[in-house]
Design a protein around this motif. Sequence first.
Motif, short mmCIF file in Angstrom:
data_model
loop_
_atom_site.label_atom_id
_atom_site.label_comp_id
_atom_site.label_asym_id
_atom_site.label_seq_id
_atom_site.Cartn_x
_atom_site.Cartn_y
_atom_site.Cartn_z
N UNK A 180 -24.46 -30.59 19.30
CA UNK A 180 -24.91 -30.89 20.62
C UNK A 180 -23.79 -30.74 21.64
N UNK A 181 -22.62 -31.05 21.31
CA UNK A 181 -21.29 -30.84 22.00
C UNK A 181 -20.92 -29.50 22.25
N UNK A 182 -21.14 -28.78 21.03
CA UNK A 182 -20.72 -27.43 21.08
C UNK A 182 -21.89 -26.30 22.10
N UNK A 183 -23.14 -26.94 22.21
CA UNK A 183 -24.19 -26.40 23.19
C UNK A 183 -23.49 -26.71 24.79
N UNK A 184 -23.28 -27.77 24.95
CA UNK A 184 -22.51 -28.22 25.94
C UNK A 184 -21.52 -27.26 26.60
N UNK A 185 -20.59 -27.17 25.55
CA UNK A 185 -19.32 -26.28 25.57
C UNK A 185 -19.93 -24.79 26.31
N UNK A 186 -20.77 -24.20 25.44
CA UNK A 186 -21.20 -23.16 25.82
C UNK A 186 -21.79 -22.94 27.25
#
Length: 601
Positions: A514-520
């Motif tokens: 989920x954090x990776x999706x936020x970063x993207x």
Amino acid sequence: MTTVGAPSAVLLRMREHLLDTGDFSETQTLRPEIAGSWRRCVMNGLSPDVAAQPEAGSVNPDGVLARVARGVLSKRAEQLAGTATGLLVADRTGVVVDRWTGDEGLAKLLDTSGSDRGWLLDEGIAGTNGIGTVLEELKPVQIIGAEHFTDAFHPFACVGVPIRHPISRRLVGVLNMTCRVEDTNSLLLPFALETAHEIERRLYLGSSRKERLLLERFLQVHKRSNHPVVVLNDQVIIKNPAADRITDEIEQALLWEHASRAIRTASTIEIDMPLRSGRLVRVRCSTVEDGGVPIGAVVEIPAGIATPQARVITPPTTGRTPLAGLAGNSPAWRQACSQAQRVTHNQAPMLVVGPPGTGKLALVRALFAEDDRGGRLTVCDATLQPLEGAAAWLTGVRAAMASPDRIVVLRRIDALESVVVRALCGLMDAAVEGGARLIGTVSAVDDLTGPHRELSDRLSVINVAVPSLRDRLDDLPALLAALTQRHAPGDPPRWQADAVQTLSRLDYPANVRELENIVRRVLLARPIGDIRATDLPEELRGRAPRRRLTLLEQIECDAILAAVRRSNGNKSEAAETLGISRATLYRKTRAYGVDLGSTAY
């Protein structure tokens, strides 16, 4: 198991052995609450002889608990006059809000240990004690002498008792009764229980009519059923033990939205709501009224609710560094990496356990990086089995298992069909010695039943627990940097402190994924330069207040942000739409930690 107040020499020797070796086996002879506290102290890196005192906290003398505590302790002082005992009341954070002692010598001794008004006795700071340990255990705790982890508390014997709000039954503080070790007696616990009960009784007398009516309705509904029951309004939440699982299984915002609608419309609402496991449950929301005026709602789930995932507890380790290529250096992450590194060269089957999105496969790939680069690591993803067909998928697994130098990862074994699981168990039982090493990954062992549990038992010769992102928030800056570099190589944007702090206040059900999706998402709007809190998506900032909001507060905060967005940033128009004044809108957003002035609409 040791009795209450075991000899100091035995306890000190046990503590030194624990600190020297990291071996928790001897603590099994301690009472469970003491052993658990010592384990937490070691995991927090506490030193028993450190000179530092507990950190000073802040006390609101006009707070409800402080006011009630003064009256009760004053009454108890008459009964305890002339005795070498002390009474302390702390709030739910562990800050002492009031203290009384009947002996000057004891008062001075308490002062030297930091047990006075305004001092924080959280277990993570002060070690095992009759306030912080009660907050961890959520039950009465007795601690005598060297059962305290830190030396400063060894002169004391104490009993700590939780103080709960008489309506919601939420923990509001702790009542602690203390004396010198040599003055220990069996009356400490009953007297402390009676004092805590008196504080709760006075809290009840100070409750509003609405709160008492909500409690009465809760007791009526709870008495006739054993299913999850919650009674609530915008200030009070009362729930039974079965309802504790609601917050783990149901999308909270959706649940409280229906409860709020029941209150507004004075009606009963029934709806099928999805659990995180994918099952549906029927939820019924009805109104609580006072003279025909809605004052709250009852939320019932007659069919019950699934058992939440259990946390895998593993002993702490020291002395090893996280695996190359994996971001993070927090104690929880170092522990997981160190635990995995110790068993790299052991050929026994291994089970890697952790919530979805925590990086279980990434940890395995890093652990066996050389095999991965050499093409000797095979991942058999269970979610692909329905697509490939059971026979073809099992044939691939069987072929991989036949290679003696291969690492075979059975990913997401909980997603396999039962017939495939039985076949896998057969393959493992028939495997010859010297074949491939098997590693499985799974979200939660306690949720497995039948053949899935049998497969996990075969794989769990070695267990590695991967922590959730909420349990390793210290790694957030490192994770953000690594994920940003992955999706914006070269000279990536830099995450500023305010953005990191905002993200640290979020919940992450899907963890690092989920954090990776936020970063993207953020990188699409801010590919270069510094990333600040104002660059985060609007709904994330609304979910990340300065403090943890109650469920109804979160709904209100979302409604305010939506109204301001619909009005293109016109606060006066948004306030009119919401039926509140412009001043009220600003007051509420400030309280929720939302900066409307820096938001682009």
